[in-house]
Motif scaffolding. Structure first.
Motif, short mmCIF file in Angstrom:
data_model
loop_
_atom_site.label_atom_id
_atom_site.label_comp_id
_atom_site.label_asym_id
_atom_site.label_seq_id
_atom_site.Cartn_x
_atom_site.Cartn_y
_atom_site.Cartn_z
N ARG B 15 -7.81 -3.44 -0.04
CA ARG B 15 -6.51 -2.79 -0.58
C ARG B 15 -6.05 -3.09 -2.21
O ARG B 15 -5.92 -2.04 -2.66
CB ARG B 15 -5.41 -3.20 0.45
CG ARG B 15 -4.97 -2.45 1.19
CD ARG B 15 -3.56 -2.30 1.96
NE ARG B 15 -3.45 -1.60 2.98
CZ ARG B 15 -2.59 -1.83 4.01
NH1 ARG B 15 -1.91 -2.93 4.00
NH2 ARG B 15 -2.57 -1.17 4.95
N ASP B 16 -6.54 -4.35 -2.39
CA ASP B 16 -6.26 -4.52 -3.92
C ASP B 16 -6.80 -3.64 -4.82
O ASP B 16 -6.66 -3.34 -5.70
CB ASP B 16 -6.79 -5.91 -4.06
CG ASP B 16 -5.95 -6.98 -3.49
OD1 ASP B 16 -4.73 -6.90 -2.97
OD2 ASP B 16 -6.47 -8.02 -3.19
N VAL B 18 -7.49 -0.42 -4.13
CA VAL B 18 -7.26 0.97 -4.27
C VAL B 18 -5.58 1.03 -4.43
O VAL B 18 -5.18 2.07 -4.59
CB VAL B 18 -7.59 1.70 -2.71
CG1 VAL B 18 -8.96 1.65 -2.73
CG2 VAL B 18 -6.83 0.75 -1.55
N LEU B 20 -3.79 0.89 -6.90
CA LEU B 20 -3.47 1.81 -7.87
C LEU B 20 -3.14 3.16 -7.50
O LEU B 20 -2.18 4.02 -8.08
CB LEU B 20 -4.36 1.92 -9.05
CG LEU B 20 -4.62 0.69 -9.93
CD1 LEU B 20 -5.63 1.04 -10.86
CD2 LEU B 20 -3.23 0.65 -10.61
N ARG B 21 -3.65 3.57 -6.40
CA ARG B 21 -3.69 5.00 -5.85
C ARG B 21 -2.66 5.40 -4.90
O ARG B 21 -2.56 6.37 -4.41
CB ARG B 21 -5.24 5.50 -5.31
CG ARG B 21 -6.16 5.49 -6.44
CD ARG B 21 -7.49 5.76 -5.86
NE ARG B 21 -8.31 4.78 -6.09
CZ ARG B 21 -9.60 4.56 -5.38
NH1 ARG B 21 -9.72 5.61 -4.43
NH2 ARG B 21 -10.28 3.80 -5.93
N ARG B 22 -1.92 4.30 -4.63
CA ARG B 22 -1.17 4.48 -3.36
C ARG B 22 0.19 5.06 -4.07
O ARG B 22 0.58 4.90 -5.36
CB ARG B 22 -0.84 3.11 -2.84
CG ARG B 22 -1.66 2.71 -2.01
CD ARG B 22 -1.19 1.37 -1.49
NE ARG B 22 -2.45 0.91 -0.45
CZ ARG B 22 -2.41 1.02 0.46
NH1 ARG B 22 -1.25 1.84 1.35
NH2 ARG B 22 -3.47 0.72 1.38
N ASP B 23 1.09 5.91 -3.50
CA ASP B 23 2.31 6.28 -4.11
C ASP B 23 3.25 4.97 -4.21
O ASP B 23 3.43 4.38 -3.40
CB ASP B 23 3.12 7.14 -3.08
CG ASP B 23 3.14 8.72 -3.53
OD1 ASP B 23 2.54 8.58 -4.66
OD2 ASP B 23 3.34 9.49 -2.73
#
Ligand SMILES: Cc1cc2nc3c(=O)[nH]c(=O)nc-3n(C[C@H](O)[C@H](O)[C@H](O)COP(=O)(O)O)c2cc1C
Lengths: 595, 121
Positions: B15-16, B18, B20-23
């Motif tokens: 998760r760390d 990715v 950046l790509r979350r809303d």
């Protein structure tokens, strides 16, 4: 772990790859390294973002800036301006979004009315990296099913969700699984239909390219539910990127023991094979598909017995479409109530469509069931190019029909589309404007089915050919009074007697255009006129009063059909004219028209 | 994969990378990175923010860049946008000052007044 302050996502779907996204990735990597940024900024190749019209697409996070039509020579500027100095390169920002504010995908009009479930990871994760899928809750559903749910509970959840097959027929998925579950046998199979043969459709390809693990996970869940240890994916060889990513995904899933023996420490074993199809439309039909996997010639066989009783290698089998599978993990994670809360009474969830034809935003869209056609075409699709009038939309591919503009407020759901003579189909959606001739559209689809008919049964092999001959005659200006009743009676017989879905639905494009555009057929037959001005044989070219007598057309005409004196109005001899259109193209005064 | 816990461990680790790509509805730290900012040393400041935020495992906090904010003599400048709060502008930063901003402001919500534009003027 490396720390990245920004991610550059480059679309690696088929559309953007063919418009040069691989070169973009290379340039980004090269430029980042030159500027010593390779440890700060990560380049990720993703699946399709959906807005293929604007490809190649590049998205820069954390801002979520959406760059469209990026060329290799633009890369230096994006790196120098955006990634080093933090200034968006305005001229490349997607045109509907010229605001200064950092935009995220969800704020763009193209995405505003969409709801992405099957496509939720497409354009977000790196499909060749299982960790990224897991980061977005991947394989949680499989884990939950295996360790916390009984087989019956899994089937019950899928049943209650209301999910229906996305491959065309719309059969309730949970019910299909239950039939196979109840068929007692030592060996059962789970098949995935990734044949996707409808002209213009590329929904399934995009899911496989952008999120292959979702399909693998769902197949394993299905295997657990019905008691199968082996899965088969039937994918057409014309999808090389999808095939490659599937192989990579299967390999990675095996490494993590998410496929293989004793998954999640249980006694459940499951593995998946891939079979490449040669691109025959009929091989998308379920019985033909299984026959083809068995290594035989891909021909359908009568049902019953249904695959759930006797399918692949004579064993109980379920066959589901790629998109159907892509919904499954989400349903298990979020619960059937969540899924059933979307859509309409009898069509739950969302549907992916491949928008094509006369539409501004060609691409891939996923909308909640029940969304009116109007919203798809005018809001998400951005309307018809060139200020032309919307005429009809074709859904369901060669098995579907044309929906006229008067019915554009029809909600998209299985039953309402059938009621108006079309069908959901697998999700191709072809938009037509005033220049499209509906008789010719029917001829196009019939031509396709005649080509693709496997020839096993007479109604399909010969009946569709007779229909095609009549249609060809009509667009050629040789239609006869009885042609319409002949078409209708052939259609009725073929629908009632063909062996498989291919033949049974082949007359639909003709029947639906006859239903809504009968006047166009009649104009072709009785007046030898094509109202849309499309059918070459029925067109005549005329020179209007705008003619100044420059003589250019007379010199260009290859058959000498145009005559006239200098500075005088020219005329076309209709008997000689071969309708090549050269004169229209070359007239500098727009004086030549066709009608 | 033998247990759900094992899967969750991979997920949390992955998760760390990715996030950046979350809303992201959380705090945005925006670093001025025009020529003036870079010349005054904005890059090490930005990297210090990125590292500090990762070190503390802060979710919902993003670091991004912007162009010239318009007061080049006060660079490196950083603006902090927290949800529903007034924008806070820090000026003349160096990497050593970053830890305090993250600890006091980003984590605890107390603006570091000594570093703000008000104090400098
Ligand atoms: C001629 C013909 C072609 C078909 N092509 C496809 C196809 O390309 N992909 C697909 O998923 N289903 C296709 N189908 C439907 C399949 O037979 C089957 O109903 C479907 O794959 C079942 O999956 P679902 O219940 O998840 O929709 C086709 C059917 C016919 C009659």
């Amino acid at each position: 772990m490396d720390l990245f302050r920004a991610h550059v996502l480059v679309c690696g779907g088929t559309g953007c790859t063919s418009s040069g996204s691989a070169e973009l990735i290379r340039r980004f990597e090269e430029q980042l390294e030159l500027n010593g940024l390779e440890k700060e900024i990560k380049v990720v190749r993703t699946g399709c973002f959906g807005l293929c019209e604007a490809g190649p697409v590049v998205i820069v996070y954390p801002e979520g800036t959406f760059y469209s039509r990026v060329k290799p020579d633009d890369v230096n500027e994006i790196v120098a301006e955006h990634l080093i100095k933090g200034r968006q390169v305005q001229r490349l920002v997607y045109s509907a979004e010229k605001s200064q504010v950092a935009t995220s995908l969800n704020q763009m009009q193209f995405y505003e009315k969409q709801k992405r479930i099957a496509l939720r990871n497409c354009g977000v994760i790196d499909p060749e990296n299982i960790d990224e899928y897991i980061a977005f809750d991947g394989y949680q559903a499989l884990g939950k099913a295996l360790t916390e749910m009984s087989r019956e509970e899994v089937i019950d959840t899928v049943k209650k969700s209301g999910l229906r097959g996305r491959g065309g027929g719309g059969f309730p998925t949970g019910l299909k699984w239950e039939f196979a579950f109840k068929s007692a046998a030592d060996q059962k199979f789970v098949c995935c239909n990734a044949d996707e043969g409808d002209p213009g459709a590329f929904m399934d390809r995009s899911v496989l390219e952008g999120d292959p693990h979702a399909v693998l996970e769902a197949m394993a869940i299905a295997g657990y539910a019905i008691g199968a240890s082996e899965g088969w994916i039937y994918v057409r060889a014309e999808y090389p990127i999808a095939v490659k990513r599937l192989y990579i995904a299967i390999e990675q899933a095996r490494e993590y023991n998410l496929l293989g023996k004793g998954i999640f420490g249980t006694d459940f074993n499951f593995d998946i094979n891939i079979r490449l199809g040669a691109g025959a439309f009929v091989c998308g039909e379920e019985t033909a598909l299984m026959t083809s996997i068995e290594g035989k010639r891909g021909e359908p066989r009568p049902r019953p017995p249904f695959p759930a009783v006797k399918g692949l290698f004579e064993s109980p089998t379920i066959l589901n479409n790629v998109e159907t599978f892509a919904n499954i993990p989400q349903i298990l994670i979020n619960g059937w109530e969540w899924f059933a809360s979307m859509g309409t009474e009898r069509s739950k969830g969302t549907k992916v469509f491949a928008l094509g034809g006369k539409i501004n935003n060609t691409g891939l869209v996923e909308i909640p069931m029940g969304t009116p056609l109007r919203d798809i075409i005018f809001d998400i699709g951005g309307g018809i190019p060139g200020g032309k009038a919307f005429k009809a939309v074709q859904t369901g591919g060669p098995s579907g029909g044309c929906i006229p503009s008067s019915l554009i407020d029809t909600p998209i759901e299985y039953d309402s589309l059938i009621a108006i003579g079309s069908m959901m189909g697998s999700g191709g959606m072809i938009v037509m404007d005033e220049d499209n001739c509906m008789v010719d559209i029917a001829r196009f689809f019939l031509d396709f089915t005649v080509d693709e008919s496997c020839g096993k049964c007479v109604p399909c092999r010969i009946g569709t050919r007779r229909m095609l001959e009549i249609l060809e005659r009509i667009v050629d200006g040789k239609g006869e009074e009885e042609d319409i009743p002949k078409l209708e009676s052939l259609a009725k017989t073929i629908k009632a007697t063909a062996l498989c879905g291919l033949g049974q639905t082949a007359p639909n494009p003709v029947l639906s255009t006859l239903r809504y555009f009968r006047d166009e057929y009649e104009a072709h037959i009785k007046e030898k006129r094509c109202p849309a001005g499309h059918c070459q044989a029925l067109l005549q070219y005329f020179i209007t009063d705008k003619c100044v007598g420059c003589t250019k057309c007379a010199r260009i005409c290859p058959v000498g059909a145009i005559t006239g004196k200098v500075k005088e109005h020219h005329v076309i001899d209709q008997a000689k004219c071969i309708k090549c259109g050269q004169c229209v193209e070359n007239c500098r005064f727009n004086a030549i028209i066709k009608k | 994969m033998k247990t759900l816990e094992e899967l969750k461990a991979i997920r949390d680790r992955a998760r760390d990378s990715v996030d950046l790509r979350r809303d992201n509805a959380g705090t945005r730290i925006v670093v001025g990175m025009a020529t003036c900012g870079i010349a005054a040393g904005a890059r090490p400041v930005m990297l210090a923010f990125v590292e500090e935020i990762a070190r503390r495992g802060l979710k919902d906090v993003t670091v991004s860049q912007t162009g010239c904010i318009g007061m080049c003599r006060l660079e490196p400048m950083v603006e902090v946008y927290a949800p529903d709060k007034e924008k806070v502008t820090y000026v003349k930063l160096n990497p050593d000052m970053v830890g305090r901003i993250v600890a006091e402001h980003i984590v605890n919500g107390n603006i570091v007044s000594d570093y703000t534009i008000g104090a400098a003027e």
